[in-house]
Design a protein around this motif. Structure first.
Motif, PDB file in Angstrom:
ATOM      1  N   PHE A  88      90.114  61.571  21.768  1.00 14.37           N
ATOM      2  CA  PHE A  88      88.805  60.992  21.470  1.00 14.37           C
ATOM      3  C   PHE A  88      88.719  59.569  22.026  1.00 14.37           C
ATOM      4  CE2 PHE A  88      85.992  58.512  18.632  1.00 14.37           C
ATOM      5  CZ  PHE A  88      84.799  59.173  18.883  1.00 14.37           C
ATOM      6  N   ASP A  89      89.795  58.802  21.857  1.00 13.17           N
ATOM      7  CA  ASP A  89      89.824  57.439  22.433  1.00 13.17           C
ATOM      8  C   ASP A  89      89.679  57.505  23.950  1.00 13.17           C
ATOM      9  OD1 ASP A  89      90.166  56.417  19.929  1.00 13.17           O
ATOM     10  OD2 ASP A  89      92.340  56.144  20.108  1.00 13.17           O
ATOM     11  N   GLN A 148      86.090  58.212  24.848  1.00 11.74           N
ATOM     12  CA  GLN A 148      85.275  57.000  24.675  1.00 11.74           C
ATOM     13  C   GLN A 148      85.518  56.021  25.814  1.00 11.74           C
ATOM     14  OE1 GLN A 148      85.577  55.488  20.541  1.00 11.74           O
ATOM     15  NE2 GLN A 148      83.435  56.158  20.601  1.00 11.74           N
ATOM     16  N   GLY A 158      83.582  57.225  28.767  1.00 10.28           N
ATOM     17  CA  GLY A 158      82.150  56.999  28.582  1.00 10.28           C
ATOM     18  C   GLY A 158      81.780  55.539  28.779  1.00 10.28           C
ATOM     19  N   GLU A 159      82.588  54.660  28.223  1.00  7.71           N
ATOM     20  CA  GLU A 159      82.289  53.226  28.353  1.00  7.71           C
ATOM     21  C   GLU A 159      82.472  52.751  29.790  1.00  7.71           C
ATOM     22  OE1 GLU A 159      84.636  51.434  25.218  1.00  7.71           O
ATOM     23  OE2 GLU A 159      83.492  52.597  23.718  1.00  7.71           O
ATOM     24  N   TYR A 166      86.345  67.454  25.413  1.00  5.06           N
ATOM     25  CA  TYR A 166      85.139  66.655  25.155  1.00  5.06           C
ATOM     26  C   TYR A 166      84.149  66.755  26.309  1.00  5.06           C
ATOM     27  CZ  TYR A 166      87.507  64.484  21.242  1.00  5.06           C
ATOM     28  OH  TYR A 166      88.146  64.280  20.052  1.00  5.06           O
ATOM     29  N   ILE A 194      81.243  64.437  27.827  1.00  5.59           N
ATOM     30  CA  ILE A 194      80.821  63.038  27.763  1.00  5.59           C
ATOM     31  C   ILE A 194      79.469  62.920  28.452  1.00  5.59           C
ATOM     32  CG2 ILE A 194      81.439  60.660  28.370  1.00  5.59           C
ATOM     33  CD1 ILE A 194      84.417  61.949  28.604  1.00  5.59           C
ATOM     34  N   GLY A 218      77.108  58.023  27.607  1.00 11.31           N
ATOM     35  CA  GLY A 218      78.425  57.470  27.292  1.00 11.31           C
ATOM     36  C   GLY A 218      79.025  57.993  25.998  1.00 11.31           C
ATOM     37  N   ASN A 219      78.237  58.673  25.178  1.00 11.73           N
ATOM     38  CA  ASN A 219      78.797  59.261  23.940  1.00 11.73           C
ATOM     39  C   ASN A 219      79.315  60.674  24.223  1.00 11.73           C
ATOM     40  OD1 ASN A 219      76.306  60.346  24.340  1.00 11.73           O
ATOM     41  ND2 ASN A 219      75.469  59.859  22.320  1.00 11.73           N
ATOM     42  N   CYS A 220      79.949  61.291  23.230  1.00 10.45           N
ATOM     43  CA  CYS A 220      80.608  62.575  23.537  1.00 10.45           C
ATOM     44  C   CYS A 220      80.598  63.544  22.366  1.00 10.45           C
ATOM     45  CB  CYS A 220      82.043  62.327  23.994  1.00 10.45           C
ATOM     46  SG  CYS A 220      83.085  61.553  22.741  1.00 10.45           S
TER      47      CYS A 220
END
Lengths: 246, 246
Positions: free
Chosen positions: A82-83, A86, A89-90, A129, A131, A135-137
């Motif tokens: 998950f990290d 993210q 996405g960022e 995931y 994405i 940027g969110n997932c």
């Protein structure tokens, strides 16, 4: 255009991305849109992309450079999938904002990419995931075991019909090959070769994956058998009763 | 959304339209989107639509009212199918411009419809036209025997694989039924019942057509046989050679 798909099953995962990019139908090129990361025995990740190739490549470059330069936080150090999702996405939003600023544009559309990130970190379950360009997932579940990006519709019916969470991973890989075959048949902007990666859960191996091109014997065998069987099945369906068509 | 398709073959024609309309997923209704015109022994036409339901209904009303009031030029008097297709295209642009003016809008998008018109006039070959939102049209050929409107992608691979100009018309009708089955399975906004019309070339008959719903025995038989055969075929494909996945 792009077609890519990823499936997370009870026993493994399959990832596949085509390699065609186009700016109009008269400017077609081949680019890898699937990358693998990880450390044998420790962690395995596959990242796939669709959308702006420039933004996607900027993201791949940044992620790889962070690994190479041993940045404090990189795909080889993040604590969870998950990290990692993210982080991707960022990074994408950052690269997109930069591209917008350079182009002096107020539109996100031409500069965004989408990604899929799947894999496994030692001691944790395998995860997949999707994405979004924002940027969110979201994470694949037992109810929804596969994600697609890009030109997804032509190849979705066969996955809907044949893939569920308990499906054997090699069986799912065959279904995914046929899903690509249908898509390539119907949309010129999706093209061979296709990058495939198959992962057996908990192996924590870094598979070589396979780049499937037009001469791939196994791919050609199954797509011809499939095509012949569809044609035969259709011919063998019962005739309509008298008067059925009114 | 809408899915409709029409096929023009050597020996006949098949037309099919779903009946679901939606404004968002929480406002779903059933409307007929396929109409038949003609005079037994003289001329046969089927008109199908996708796009703005208000514009489409305005067009259907105008065409029917011109027939009822025996306007000098109507679908029962036009000399050729091409003239009929042009009449539909021009009528659509007129109704769209009226709707735009009423709404004080400068955008065509929300008010346009697309149409497909197929049929036969005595002494002329059967023809099928796709009428664009711009009002102009193209004709199906031996190379390109079918057209689709709306949510066309899920159901296109099976037509690509199984329908060519020389395909038997009842065989093509079965392929089209399965094409609808795949689409309905993958997109909630395409729904039963489906209006089907099958025409044998040169019959100049006005077939009753058939409205196929969830309880249609023949439809259920072939879609279950198809689904079972696909699943069985996939299971029976050869296993991949050792080391294939790297």
């Amino acid at each position: 255009m792009t077609y890519c798909a990823a499936i997370r099953l009870k026993d493994g995962m399959v990832f596949a991305s085509d390699t065609r990019t186009n700016a109009g139908v008269d400017h077609i090129s081949t680019f890898r849109k699937l990358y693998q990361y990880g450390v044998e025995g420790e962690r395995f990740m596959v990242l796939q992309t669709a959308g702006s190739l420039a933004t996607s490549q900027a993201v791949f470059n940044k992620l790889q450079s962070d690994i190479d330069q041993r940045a404090e936080s990189n795909l080889n150090t993040v604590a969870t999938l998950f990290d990692a999702a993210q982080m991707v996405g960022e990074c994408m939003r950052e690269k997109m904002n930069h591209a917008k600023a350079v182009a002096n544009s107020s539109r996100d559309g031409a500069f965004t990419s989408s990604f899929m990130l799947g894999g496994q970190i030692k001691g944790q379950p395998p995860e997949l995931y999707l994405i979004y360009p924002e940027g969110n997932c979201i994470k694949a579940t037992e109810d929804t075991p596969f994600f697609q990006l890009g030109e997804s519709k032509y190849g979705k019916p066969i996955l809907d019909r044949s893939v569920s969470y308990n499906t054997d991973v090699r069986h799912a890989a065959r279904a995914l090959m046929l899903s690509f075959d249908s898509t390539i048949h119907s949309n010129l902007s999706v093209g061979m070769p296709i990058d495939f990666v198959l992962y057996d859960n908990d192996s924590l191996a870094l598979p070589n994956g396979r780049r499937i091109d037009e001469r791939d014997e196994y791919f050609n065998t199954i797509r011809h058998q499939w095509s012949d069987a569809l044609r035969r099945t259709l011919v063998e369906l019962p005739k309509c009763p008298d008067g059925y068509w009114g």
